[in-house]
Design a protein around this motif. Sequence first.
Motif, mmCIF file in Angstrom:
data_model
loop_
_atom_site.group_PDB
_atom_site.id
_atom_site.type_symbol
_atom_site.label_atom_id
_atom_site.label_comp_id
_atom_site.label_asym_id
_atom_site.label_seq_id
_atom_site.Cartn_x
_atom_site.Cartn_y
_atom_site.Cartn_z
ATOM 1 N N VAL A 133 9.531 -9.862 2.929
ATOM 2 C CA VAL A 133 9.019 -8.433 2.809
ATOM 3 C C VAL A 133 8.934 -7.954 4.324
ATOM 4 O O VAL A 133 8.652 -8.547 5.149
ATOM 5 N N VAL A 134 9.437 -6.539 4.410
ATOM 6 C CA VAL A 134 9.235 -5.912 5.584
ATOM 7 C C VAL A 134 8.109 -4.634 5.442
ATOM 8 O O VAL A 134 8.307 -4.071 4.256
ATOM 9 N N GLN A 135 7.126 -4.733 6.170
ATOM 10 C CA GLN A 135 6.177 -3.419 6.089
ATOM 11 C C GLN A 135 6.057 -2.936 7.394
ATOM 12 O O GLN A 135 6.151 -3.339 8.251
ATOM 13 N N ILE A 136 5.833 -1.491 7.136
ATOM 14 C CA ILE A 136 5.767 -0.669 8.408
ATOM 15 C C ILE A 136 4.385 0.209 8.031
ATOM 16 O O ILE A 136 4.104 0.643 6.994
ATOM 17 N N LYS A 137 3.735 0.311 9.209
ATOM 18 C CA LYS A 137 2.392 0.927 9.136
ATOM 19 C C LYS A 137 2.571 2.616 9.251
ATOM 20 O O LYS A 137 2.932 2.836 10.522
ATOM 21 N N ASP A 138 2.518 3.312 8.334
ATOM 22 C CA ASP A 138 2.488 4.527 8.288
ATOM 23 C C ASP A 138 1.248 5.149 8.824
ATOM 24 O O ASP A 138 -0.014 4.855 8.168
ATOM 25 N N PRO A 139 1.282 6.248 9.872
ATOM 26 C CA PRO A 139 0.136 6.817 10.362
ATOM 27 C C PRO A 139 -0.791 7.499 9.210
ATOM 28 O O PRO A 139 -2.280 7.408 9.525
ATOM 29 N N LYS A 140 -0.399 7.986 8.387
ATOM 30 C CA LYS A 140 -0.996 8.644 7.087
ATOM 31 C C LYS A 140 -1.159 7.866 6.060
ATOM 32 O O LYS A 140 -2.414 7.883 5.430
ATOM 33 N N LYS A 141 -0.065 6.900 5.568
ATOM 34 C CA LYS A 141 -0.311 6.241 4.465
ATOM 35 C C LYS A 141 -0.739 4.664 4.481
ATOM 36 O O LYS A 141 -1.062 4.070 3.415
ATOM 37 N N GLY A 142 -0.924 4.238 5.764
ATOM 38 C CA GLY A 142 -1.142 2.885 5.938
ATOM 39 C C GLY A 142 0.193 2.050 5.858
ATOM 40 O O GLY A 142 1.120 2.573 5.885
ATOM 41 N N TRP A 143 -0.025 0.642 5.417
ATOM 42 C CA TRP A 143 0.943 -0.325 5.265
ATOM 43 C C TRP A 143 1.713 0.061 4.429
ATOM 44 O O TRP A 143 1.431 0.336 3.110
ATOM 45 N N GLN A 144 3.158 0.332 4.364
ATOM 46 C CA GLN A 144 4.138 0.718 3.273
ATOM 47 C C GLN A 144 5.314 -0.445 3.180
ATOM 48 O O GLN A 144 5.965 -0.900 4.288
ATOM 49 N N VAL A 145 5.421 -1.151 2.269
ATOM 50 C CA VAL A 145 6.501 -2.310 1.796
ATOM 51 C C VAL A 145 7.802 -1.269 1.607
ATOM 52 O O VAL A 145 7.815 -0.397 0.935
ATOM 53 N N VAL A 146 8.704 -1.605 2.614
ATOM 54 C CA VAL A 146 10.073 -0.892 2.821
ATOM 55 C C VAL A 146 10.915 -1.914 2.173
ATOM 56 O O VAL A 146 11.950 -1.280 1.899
#
Length: 155
Positions: A133-146
Amino acid sequence: MKIITIFLLLLLGGVGVAFAQTPTAKDKAAAQEVERLERQRFDVQVKKDYAFLEKVFADDLIYTHASGKQNGKSDYIQSIRDGKSQYEKIDVEALNVRAYNNGQAAVVNGTITITLPPTAKANPNLAHLKYVVVQIKDPKKGWQVVLWQSQKQPK
């Protein structure tokens, strides 16, 4: 010739050290947070908490099943609603999280066993998977599974 070989080995060794990453405090905290969210996401997939799944899956999610089939976010969540992706239980056997970029990105790999609905003969229906799994931390949405990618393992 020996001097050139030694020089190249030292140079290559130095390059490896230059690219080695020492996790920052933010990376360590992010890794702990992502691990907690991963475990929670597995529980939520079993419970069919669509609001949570909408929140943690990025709009540009690429979800690749062990069969090779790919879904985007809306298709994958709809497959759970339609019963095409059914999970009675998900057991985490191994989970490793590495955070990068000062706690802004994370790569997760692990092994899970998914208990699926029983077969017509009422036999247990288990899927043993290794996944990434790769996750990116979005400043508004928090952690997002991409990205999700899984592979079946022998029983």
